[in-house]
Design a protein around this motif. Structure first.
Motif, short mmCIF file in Angstrom:
data_model
loop_
_atom_site.label_atom_id
_atom_site.label_comp_id
_atom_site.label_asym_id
_atom_site.label_seq_id
_atom_site.Cartn_x
_atom_site.Cartn_y
_atom_site.Cartn_z
N GLU B 304 0.89 -1.16 0.00
CA GLU B 304 0.00 0.00 0.00
C GLU B 304 0.93 1.21 0.00
OE1 GLU B 304 -3.50 0.04 2.55
OE2 GLU B 304 -3.09 -2.04 3.07
N GLY B 305 0.83 2.05 -0.96
CA GLY B 305 1.75 3.17 -1.14
C GLY B 305 2.35 3.15 -2.53
N PRO B 306 3.50 3.80 -2.75
CA PRO B 306 4.18 4.70 -1.83
C PRO B 306 3.34 5.95 -1.58
CG PRO B 306 5.55 4.21 -3.76
CD PRO B 306 4.17 3.73 -4.05
N GLU B 307 3.44 6.44 -0.34
CA GLU B 307 2.74 7.67 0.01
C GLU B 307 3.64 8.88 -0.31
OE1 GLU B 307 -0.31 7.54 1.00
OE2 GLU B 307 -0.53 5.47 1.70
N PHE B 308 3.05 10.06 -0.22
CA PHE B 308 3.76 11.28 -0.59
C PHE B 308 5.12 11.43 0.09
CE2 PHE B 308 4.90 15.54 0.81
CZ PHE B 308 5.25 16.11 -0.39
N GLU B 309 5.13 11.22 1.42
CA GLU B 309 6.37 11.46 2.17
C GLU B 309 7.51 10.59 1.66
OE1 GLU B 309 6.39 13.85 4.38
OE2 GLU B 309 4.21 14.13 4.30
N THR B 310 7.17 9.33 1.38
CA THR B 310 8.18 8.40 0.92
C THR B 310 8.67 8.79 -0.47
OG1 THR B 310 7.05 6.70 2.19
CG2 THR B 310 8.64 5.95 0.54
N VAL B 311 7.74 9.18 -1.33
CA VAL B 311 8.12 9.58 -2.69
C VAL B 311 9.04 10.80 -2.62
CG1 VAL B 311 7.27 10.47 -4.90
CG2 VAL B 311 6.05 8.62 -3.76
N GLY B 312 8.69 11.78 -1.81
CA GLY B 312 9.50 12.99 -1.71
C GLY B 312 10.90 12.71 -1.18
N LEU B 313 10.95 11.91 -0.11
CA LEU B 313 12.23 11.73 0.58
C LEU B 313 13.13 10.68 -0.07
CD1 LEU B 313 10.81 12.17 4.15
CD2 LEU B 313 12.45 13.68 3.02
N PHE B 314 12.55 9.63 -0.63
CA PHE B 314 13.37 8.65 -1.35
C PHE B 314 13.53 9.04 -2.82
CE2 PHE B 314 12.51 4.90 1.70
CZ PHE B 314 13.74 5.10 2.31
N GLY B 315 12.73 10.01 -3.25
CA GLY B 315 12.80 10.47 -4.64
C GLY B 315 13.69 11.69 -4.78
N PRO B 316 13.10 12.85 -5.04
CA PRO B 316 13.90 14.06 -5.29
C PRO B 316 14.93 14.35 -4.20
CG PRO B 316 11.56 14.50 -5.60
CD PRO B 316 11.66 13.11 -5.11
N PRO B 323 10.09 6.05 -10.46
CA PRO B 323 9.03 5.67 -9.51
C PRO B 323 9.17 4.25 -8.99
CG PRO B 323 8.18 5.70 -11.77
CD PRO B 323 9.57 6.28 -11.82
N ASP B 324 9.72 3.37 -9.82
CA ASP B 324 9.84 1.98 -9.39
C ASP B 324 11.00 1.77 -8.41
OD1 ASP B 324 7.64 1.23 -10.93
OD2 ASP B 324 8.90 1.14 -12.72
N GLU B 325 12.05 2.58 -8.58
CA GLU B 325 13.15 2.50 -7.60
C GLU B 325 12.66 3.01 -6.24
OE1 GLU B 325 15.85 1.02 -7.92
OE2 GLU B 325 16.32 0.94 -10.05
N ILE B 326 11.88 4.10 -6.26
CA ILE B 326 11.33 4.63 -5.01
C ILE B 326 10.46 3.56 -4.34
CG2 ILE B 326 9.77 6.37 -4.01
CD1 ILE B 326 10.70 8.25 -6.35
N ALA B 327 9.66 2.89 -5.14
CA ALA B 327 8.79 1.83 -4.60
C ALA B 327 9.64 0.70 -4.03
CB ALA B 327 7.86 1.31 -5.69
N ARG B 328 10.76 0.43 -4.68
CA ARG B 328 11.64 -0.65 -4.20
C ARG B 328 12.22 -0.29 -2.82
NH1 ARG B 328 16.88 -2.82 -5.86
NH2 ARG B 328 17.35 -0.87 -6.91
N PHE B 329 12.63 0.97 -2.66
CA PHE B 329 13.15 1.40 -1.34
C PHE B 329 12.04 1.31 -0.29
CE2 PHE B 329 15.78 4.66 -3.95
CZ PHE B 329 16.68 3.67 -4.31
N LYS B 405 14.94 17.39 17.39
CA LYS B 405 14.85 16.47 18.54
C LYS B 405 15.19 15.04 18.14
CE LYS B 405 11.27 19.34 20.77
NZ LYS B 405 10.87 20.23 19.64
N GLY B 406 15.88 14.89 17.01
CA GLY B 406 16.29 13.55 16.57
C GLY B 406 15.37 12.91 15.56
N LEU B 407 14.21 13.49 15.33
CA LEU B 407 13.26 12.92 14.37
C LEU B 407 13.45 13.59 13.00
CD1 LEU B 407 10.87 10.82 14.46
CD2 LEU B 407 9.34 12.77 14.55
N GLY B 408 13.65 12.77 11.98
CA GLY B 408 13.94 13.28 10.64
C GLY B 408 12.78 14.07 10.05
N PHE B 409 13.13 15.04 9.19
CA PHE B 409 12.11 15.88 8.55
C PHE B 409 11.17 15.09 7.64
CE2 PHE B 409 13.93 20.48 8.26
CZ PHE B 409 14.04 20.52 9.64
N PRO B 410 9.91 15.46 7.64
CA PRO B 410 8.99 14.98 6.60
C PRO B 410 9.31 15.66 5.26
CG PRO B 410 7.82 15.78 8.53
CD PRO B 410 9.24 16.24 8.66
N ALA B 411 8.53 15.36 4.23
CA ALA B 411 8.91 15.80 2.88
C ALA B 411 8.40 17.19 2.50
CB ALA B 411 8.45 14.77 1.86
N TYR B 412 8.49 18.11 3.43
CA TYR B 412 8.18 19.51 3.12
C TYR B 412 9.32 20.36 3.66
CZ TYR B 412 3.50 17.44 3.08
OH TYR B 412 2.42 16.64 2.85
#
Lengths: 132, 591
Positions: B304-316, B323-329, B405-412
């Protein structure tokens, strides 16, 4: 004619609104475990939707030791007064369910309530030649 | 009503369980879900404990609307001490696990202490079984879920599990249910791994007590109208979250090359139209009429996915536009059980150094390799598994590491606006986009360019309302963020038979928000931890419509001053006595 419920598996998203609708309509309580239709998760993108589709085999009728399951006006029906919840029908057919307390068996009665609440229009009541 | 008022407490060491009654005044103060879990968590978890030690607790909350027929009400909440940030953590997930846990008759589940050996917990209504999980330990998530169903021989059970990353105590390990729906942020998977719990399986068959079922059916129909009148929902239903890729790129705050550029020349390869071709199945959470989950199925990759955050952060963000490499990650993270957001934002900073160049191989292979090494704690992966702060310190790139605080940024990119920056800076669990989302309103011109106060007030109010929404729990993608419609109070009131107004709910949310801050302050959090990394105050976005935009330290200070004052926190960001008294939180404050 025999009425039966059908489901378009491509449309079904597995929201289980049919389950809650069914338990409320047929049992008067909100309890998905008392539904006559069940949506299980089988694999990553595969759902397993189970409900009595008024098949022609009638194994449930054959194995029922109390005569609770029978054909009535072209429909397979369970007479709750005769059913003792032995579960033999559910063992030969995974489209029949036992209530959680195993008091009696549950089977779709084609009331059509789930058809109305399905947000994906995946369910439909159809008719076929009368079961014999 | 709509509550069981019951808590299931499981002692993993003794392999025993008890059922407790939840006091009504707790429910009144904290509503349910996130609020109630936070109340128990702060009460019971002592200061300074190791998040991966037996003293940490792992709390699962359902919520008063969960299990009812209220639309989009099946999410469940986890509260624990984060092994990634060392502070308060809550994360939640959709799917069906929560709905079935509720049907087992529980509003809360608390796991405490640790098991000596791998265990599978099976909650079958009141009966709790501790099943040897040695044979499942080591398995990836999809196989784990299938094996659990086979072991228990019940096709209807719902499973919450961890993958190898959770077992190996990767500090951003996730939890999965329904195969690829994750409660991913902050490392709750590692907490479960530290307790040697491979999975929880649940079967629930209790009647859900609803105060007025007839009224709830009516209110739920009304709620559906509210939902489908929300202009956001149509696109969400058609494409899911991935449709934001194009919008965010056009506005110029997409994470590109480690949060540097803000835009890519074209998003055609990774937008919703591109991913639409790979949809193998559309799925929905329990009782949701929107079905935003688009199941990707291509080249043997399924999720189920990839969702926006994953596409942004594993993509650009990593310079990957396939798109398929992003899905693979994404699949790798799902299968190992790791948060794609923290993984993607951390790898962005790492790949932005000279450490990994094309000489080391194709970039996509390097990324895949690093994910595997992280999940298995092999080689450099043992460092990566510690998360963004340890990696940033080791490679001396803390100034560029996108984390708070140690938590990685979302895709914005937070430099997009005052409000987005403040939302990241002050989110309870660290950098998070799901607590307040002011940027849409900022673009629409709701506030004058220099109206910082208006934005601060909005962020504060929305955080309180969102905490209440996550206490119900309902889905923000469906109802919007916060308490936007009276229907939420109506659903809660007719379900519980209690008399709730939106104003009461918001105060319950404020209590929850304050309490989580009290906990985190106890763990050492203060004003110093509420800033963006240096890069975001010193360097402007490099390209696109927001070129040159940054968030100066001075502005951050102005926002924090106003925010703390509005909240009733002191200048160091610590909740004050007056506030604690006003909210009735005295019994939660220990010296």
């Amino acid at each position: 004619m025999t009425k039966y419920l059908t489901l378009d598996t491509d449309r079904c998203t597995g929201c289980r609104i049919c389950e809650s609708t069914c338990s409320i309509t047929t049992e008067g309580v909100l309890n998905r475990a008392k539904s006559r239709i069940h949506i299980y998760r089988k694999d990553v993108l595969i759902l397993n939707q189970l409900f009595c589709d008024q098949c022609d085999e009638h194994l449930c009728i054959d194995v029922c030791p109390t005569g609770a399951i029978s054909l009535k006006n072209c429909q397979v029906r369970i007479d709750r007064n005769l059913c003792d919840g032995c579960g033999k029908c559910a063992r030969v057919c995974n489209k029949i369910f036992l209530t959680p307390e195993e008091h009696f068996a549950l089977m779709c009665i084609q009331c059509g309530a789930c058809v109305k609440t399905c947000p994906e229009n995946a369910l439909e009541i159809k008719e076929k030649e009368c079961l014999k | 009503m709509a509550r069981f008022h019951r808590l299931l407490r499981i002692d993993l060491q003794a392999q025993s369980s008890t059922i407790e009654e939840i006091p009504v005044h707790f429910e009144k103060l904290f509503l349910g879900g996130k609020g109630l879990a936070t109340a128990y968590f702060v009460n019971e978890v002592p200061q300074g404990i190791d998040p991966l030690g037996p003293e940490n607790k792992f709390i699962v909350a359902t919520g008063p609307l969960n299990g009812t027929i209220s639309p989009a009400s099946s999410r469940f909440e986890i509260v624990t001490k984060s092994p990634l940030t060392g502070i308060y953590l809550d994360c939640n997930s959709g799917g069906h696990f929560g709905q079935d846990l509720k049907a087992a008759g529980f509003d809360l589940l608390i796991l405490e202490k640790s098991s000596d050996k791998p265990v599978l917990l099976y909650i079958d209504n009141d009966k709790v079984s501790f099943i040897d999980a040695s044979l499942i330990w080591g398995k990836k998530v999809y196989e784990t879920e299938k094996l659990v169903r086979e072991l228990i021989e019940a096709p209807e059970i719902r499973v919450l599990s961890i993958g190898p990353a959770g077992e190996n105590l990767v500090r951003f390990a996730s939890l999965s249910n329904d195969f690829s729906r994750n409660a991913a942020r902050g490392g709750s998977g590692a907490v479960l791994g530290s307790k040697k719990v491979k999975a929880l399986a649940v079967r629930g068959s209790c009647d859900i007590p609803v105060a007025d079922l007839k009224a709830l059916r009516k209110s739920s129909e009304k709620a559906k109208t509210v939902i489908f009148n929300n202009p956001w929902v149509e696109g969400q239903r058609k494409y899911g979250t991935v449709r934001s890729v194009g919008i965010v790129n056009e506005l110029g705050f997409l994470p590109v090359n480690n949060f540097t550029d803000g835009v890519v020349p074209s998003v055609e390869s990774i937008n919703e139209i591109s991913y639409e071709k790979s949809i193998g199945k559309i799925l929905s959470c329990g009782e949701c009429p929107v079905a935003c989950s688009k199941g990707y199925s291509r080249h043997g990759v399924q999720m189920e996915g990839p969702e926006f955050e994953t596409v942004g952060l594993f993509g650009p963000n990593l310079g990957v536009m396939d798109p398929d490499e992003i899905a693979r990650f994404n699949l790798s993270c799902n299968q190992y059980g790791m948060d794609t957001i923290t993984a993607g934002s951390m790898l962005g900073a790492l790949l932005d150094t000279e450490l990994f160049t094309e000489k080391n191989g194709r970039k996509v292979d390097i990324i895949e390799d690093l994910l595997k090494k992280t999940a298995t704690r092999t080689g450099v992966g043992n460092l990566l598994a510690e998360g963004p702060v340890k990696v940033g310190e080791h490679f001396k790139i803390m100034d560029k590491m996108p984390q708070i605080k140690g938590l990685g940024f979302p895709a914005y990119d937070p430099r997009v606006s005052y409000g987005t920056s403040l939302a990241y800076m002050t989110a309870d669990r660290g950098a998070c986009h799901l607590r307040s989302w002011p940027v849409g309103r900022e673009f629409s011109g709701m506030w004058a360019e220099d109206d910082i106060e208006g934005r601060v007030e909005f962020v504060k109010n929305q955080q309180d309302e969102k905490a209440a929404e996550e206490s119900l729990i309902v889905c923000q993608f469906v109802y919007g963020i916060g308490l936007l419609d009276e229907i939420l109070a109506e659903l809660l009131s007719v379900s519980t038979g209690e008399n709730w107004t939106l104003a009461d709910m918001k105060i319950a949310g404020e209590r929850c928000w304050t309490l989580s801050r009290i906990f985190s302050c106890r763990e050492g959090i203060s004003r110093k931890d509420d800033y963006l990394p240096e890069k975001f105050s010193n360097e402007g976005i490099r390209k696109g419509p927001l070129k040159g935009k940054l968030m100066s330290r001075e502005i951050q200070d102005i926002m924090l001053d106003k925010y703390y004052s509005l909240r009733g926190w002191d200048e160091n960001g610590v909740p004050g006595e007056e506030l604690i008294k006003r909210l009735g939180l005295e019994e939660w404050v220990h010296d």
